[in-house]
Every structure is written in structure tokens, then in C-alpha cells.
Design a protein around this motif. Structure first.
Motif, PDB file in Angstrom:
ATOM      1  N   VAL A  60     -20.564  -7.456   5.592  1.00  0.00           N
ATOM      2  CA  VAL A  60     -21.518  -8.024   4.644  1.00  0.00           C
ATOM      3  C   VAL A  60     -21.645  -7.051   3.483  1.00  0.00           C
ATOM      4  O   VAL A  60     -21.892  -5.863   3.676  1.00  0.00           O
ATOM      5  CB  VAL A  60     -22.899  -8.239   5.309  1.00  0.00           C
ATOM      6  N   ASP A 111     -23.306  -5.968  -0.173  1.00  0.00           N
ATOM      7  CA  ASP A 111     -24.361  -6.092  -1.171  1.00  0.00           C
ATOM      8  C   ASP A 111     -23.746  -5.677  -2.507  1.00  0.00           C
ATOM      9  O   ASP A 111     -23.734  -4.508  -2.870  1.00  0.00           O
ATOM     10  CB  ASP A 111     -25.527  -5.178  -0.791  1.00  0.00           C
ATOM     11  N   LYS A 112     -23.188  -6.660  -3.192  1.00  0.00           N
ATOM     12  CA  LYS A 112     -22.426  -6.365  -4.410  1.00  0.00           C
ATOM     13  C   LYS A 112     -23.263  -5.651  -5.461  1.00  0.00           C
ATOM     14  O   LYS A 112     -22.768  -4.820  -6.212  1.00  0.00           O
ATOM     15  CB  LYS A 112     -21.871  -7.669  -5.006  1.00  0.00           C
ATOM     16  N   ALA A 113     -24.532  -6.009  -5.502  1.00  0.00           N
ATOM     17  CA  ALA A 113     -25.408  -5.410  -6.514  1.00  0.00           C
ATOM     18  C   ALA A 113     -25.578  -3.916  -6.280  1.00  0.00           C
ATOM     19  O   ALA A 113     -25.827  -3.158  -7.213  1.00  0.00           O
ATOM     20  CB  ALA A 113     -26.753  -6.113  -6.519  1.00  0.00           C
ATOM     21  N   ALA A 114     -25.439  -3.494  -5.018  1.00  0.00           N
ATOM     22  CA  ALA A 114     -25.654  -2.080  -4.686  1.00  0.00           C
ATOM     23  C   ALA A 114     -24.395  -1.250  -4.909  1.00  0.00           C
ATOM     24  O   ALA A 114     -24.465  -0.044  -5.099  1.00  0.00           O
ATOM     25  CB  ALA A 114     -26.116  -1.947  -3.244  1.00  0.00           C
ATOM     26  N   CYS A 115     -23.241  -1.894  -4.884  1.00  0.00           N
ATOM     27  CA  CYS A 115     -21.974  -1.158  -5.008  1.00  0.00           C
ATOM     28  C   CYS A 115     -21.858  -0.527  -6.386  1.00  0.00           C
ATOM     29  O   CYS A 115     -22.085  -1.168  -7.400  1.00  0.00           O
ATOM     30  CB  CYS A 115     -20.799  -2.115  -4.780  1.00  0.00           C
ATOM     31  N   ALA A 168     -24.094  -0.145   0.616  1.00  0.00           N
ATOM     32  CA  ALA A 168     -23.793  -1.500   0.150  1.00  0.00           C
ATOM     33  C   ALA A 168     -23.041  -2.321   1.188  1.00  0.00           C
ATOM     34  O   ALA A 168     -22.844  -3.515   0.999  1.00  0.00           O
ATOM     35  CB  ALA A 168     -22.970  -1.425  -1.138  1.00  0.00           C
TER      36      ALA A 168
END
Ligand code: SF4
Length: 73
Positions: free
Chosen positions: A13, A15-19, A67
């Protein structure tokens, strides 16, 4: 009671925003974590192939942004 009849079945899973594109995950486990043209992580297939669970988890745990998560399916 054990729910492990599907042992080894995990998915990634993201979290693209966190990468932030450090690429550490892809360095540790290039079979699963890929980087797009912008250096951000993606996976071609979220289901972790059997035998790669440990590497997948290592890569996820190494992410400085947290992420990535490996979750049972
Ligand atoms: S290690 Fe984390 S921040 Fe770096 S590319 Fe992978 S997911 Fe993104």
C-alpha cells in the motif's frame, strides 16, 4: 484461531502523497518498488510475489517517509 491459510499473501500500500522520491525502497527491493520519471515510487503489481515478502517489508520499513506499508490481503 489462525487466519494464516493465505500465508505469504501480502499487498503493498503506497501513500503517494508521502513519497519524497528518495528511492531507498527501489534500491532495497527493485523487483517490487519502481520509480517513475519523476522519481516517485510505484508498483506494477501491488500483490507481493511469494518469496519477496521479506524484501518488500525491508524496503517499506526503510522508507524515511513511511510511505509504504505491507498489508495482509
Ligand atoms: S523510500 Fe519512501 S520516499 Fe523514497 S521513493 Fe520509496 S516510497 Fe518514496
Amino acid at each position: 484461531m489462525s487466519e494464516n491459510s493465505k500465508a505469504g499473501r501480502f499487498k503493498v500500500v503506497i501513500d503517494k502523497a508521502a513519497c519524497c522520491g528518495y528511492g531507498i525502497c527501489a534500491e532495497i527491493c527493485p523487483d517490487i518498488y519502481k520509480l517513475d520519471a519523476g522519481g516517485m515510487v510505484y508498483v506494477e503489481e501491488p500483490i507481493v510475489p511469494q518469496g519477496l515478502e521479506e524484501k518488500a517489508r525491508e524496503g517499506a520499513e526503510a522508507c524515511p517517509q513511511s510511505a509504504l506499508a505491507i498489508e495482509p490481503i
